[in-house]
Design a protein around this motif. Structure first.
Motif: not given
Lengths: 337, 337
Positions: A41-42, A28-33, A38, A45
């Motif tokens: 996600r970080e 989901r993170v790499i697809n910006n879903a 937060r 990343e």
DNA sequence: AACAGATCTGGAAGCCCTTCCATTGTGGCG
DNA sequence: CGCCACAATGGAAGGGCTTCCAGATCTGTT
């Protein structure tokens, strides 16, 4: 901070493991879903950066059923065709627009039976999301793809025998009309034309533009000479025209090469350009600036053509509706008129 | 006999089911692998034909860890670069050789930061088996790929600052030497040169060829004028050379465009070509035949360059060893010498 | 007729992702 | 203070193919 292991291929699982999350979250993170906190996600990343992770488009394509690529198919019998600077510009336009859409470009030169077969395979294997096709001949076997398959196919230039659902073209009729009208406005009244091969839509349209302008001005279009778009053919055609119409004072050539040939033939016949005869070409390729005198010609926005083909394809792939698009030309005035 | 369901995507499982075998066997058949009885092989082949099955390259690539594609990366700052007919020919050569190896071609134009980033992603994502790179500048960020990554990278043209493991190049030194010697053989002794930008290997090598020929003949190479390969730069350089060496009788230009500019400047200065001054170019692009007088120039086999780049890459990917390859040029004699 | 050795065969485990779904956690509101 | 809606999470099931491996089948011996 920078990538560390450029050699071993890093997978999403490793990223997830390092970030302490599940693969779903990492994905989901790499697809910006949405649905990712937060913090995670970080964390993901960071792991991506640390490992220098790059997703594998093949796996992604397999899962999403989207190839992430489009094919530009250049279908000509002559393998030399790419020498024509036309294609360089077309490719540049396509490349730019595909870059905007973040699609990759597969370039297929279908000049041999083998090449054509490979294109067909490529398309049927769903390795691309869509196709941009430059098919000149009406019976191009690849044109079938457009009808049969479910894959979107955008044509570059309208084929001569049928109207595809999606295509982008240059306004050949309008361009030729403008060129002819330019000669008429210069006071020429005995204007002839050198056509291209009549089995191409380009040549037919340009001839139509000539006829329209003549008729509109109350003049009778003269019977054309036909050439194969080469410089030599232009010279031959010009010679014949001079025999048939010794009084001619204007020439509309279907492309710059033939116009260049015409200039040569005119010089050979002792006619001066533009004093005795005005000549206008079509294409505005490099050659137009190198002739003597430099050629007045119809500029066609080839790069735009490529760009619009790609954009149209992207749109169709995205489910947006689209129709044919005709791009305007404009006359470039130089010394031959 | 022909394909029936071009719409729904047919999978290997369906083929196997129809043929009454396991997927493994079906897979072996399409890969021409051993350990399949004659009967089942035929049965599978029949099913393939009946269903119009085409394997999905993405899935195959995923399983075999081979992409089945190679990238041709054109790395220039100028997005207009593709207008140069050079690239059309290069692409044609590459396309032909990749077709032989049954690889697909991804064309990447890395003219913008965004484009460069995408190329890097493409390469690092293992979406291609190898890369052909035309990088002119020494500090090209993509050249890093060649050093870092495990991916084979074949250069088109030797970069100026380092010797890549694999590259194909034109014999620029030899070509320029031959051009110069040709002038000398014609009895010219006060031969000057117009160089290209000295941050390109092409320009440096051609200048070296000039120097070698001069020195070998016991003459002193004259200090060169430098231009950016454009026609205008050629004219400017020629004008300066005429001031510095009013007695010059021969010009070696680093490319045809600059040679064309030189011809223009010479005409402007009242020198006749080839009577007063002989001019030789380099590249043998279309422009060389259009100048007046037509240009004697060094022909470079661009298409071969593309072909050999692709072949070298295919070889390297297949694990074969290979070294740099330098392709011979030849002089095309026209009217300017 | 029985057995070693080879040749077939299909099940299952990957290749690397996305996405559905069931589960758990959180905040707001009556 | 309890309940509902919704956000966040990870497990698992694919997507279509190759390939390893164990078991089945066949060949040719003696």
């Amino acid at each position: 901070m920078a990538e560390e292991l450029p050699h071993r291929h890093v997978t999403l699982d490793e990223v997830a493991a390092l970030a302490g999350v599940s693969r779903s979250v990492a994905s989901r993170v790499i697809n910006n879903a949405p649905h990712v906190s937060r913090a995670k996600r970080e964390s993901v990343e960071k792991a991506i950066r640390k490992l220098g992770y790059v997703p594998d488009p093949k796996a992604r394509a397999l899962a999403t059923r989207q190839a992430g690529a489009a094919a530009l198919v250049i279908s000509r019998d002559d393998p030399e065709v790419l020498t024509d600077p036309f294609f360089g510009q077309l490719i540049a336009g396509v490349a730019g627009a595909l870059e905007e859409a973040d699609l990759h470009m597969m370039l297929c030169v279908a000049a041999t039976p083998r090449g054509r077969e490979r294109v067909e395979q490529l398309v049927r294997s769903r390795a691309v999301d869509g196709v941009m096709l430059t098919a000149s001949h009406e019976d191009d076997p690849l044109a079938r793809i457009a009808k049969e398959g479910p894959l979107p196919v955008v044509f570059g230039g309208r084929p001569v025998d049928f109207e595809p659902r999606w295509y982008v073209d240059i306004d050949n009729v309008g361009g030729a009309r403008e060129a002819t009208e330019h000669l008429l406005a210069r006071g020429r009244t005995r204007v002839v034309t050198i056509c291209g091969p009549q089995d191409t839509e380009v040549a037919r349209s340009r001839y139509r533009g000539y006829r329209e302008a003549m008729t509109l001005a109350g003049l009778t279009p003269r019977p054309p000479e036909t050439g194969d778009f080469s410089e030599a053919a232009g010279a031959t055609a010009m010679t014949r025209l001079l025999e048939a119409h010794p009084d001619l004072d204007g020439v509309v050539a279907a492309n710059d090469n033939m116009a260049a040939g015409a200039l040569r033939a005119l010089r050979g016949a002792g006619r001066s350009v533009p004093a005795d005869v005005a000549v206008v070409g079509f294409d505005d390729l490099a050659v137009a600036q190198l002739t003597d005198p430099a050629l007045t010609t119809v500029h066609q926005p080839i790069r735009d053509l490529g760009r619009e083909m790609a954009r149209m394809l992207v749109g169709v792939v995205a489910g947006r509706t689209a129709g044919p698009l005709i791009l305007p030309t404009h006359l470039v005035k130089r010394s031959s008129t």
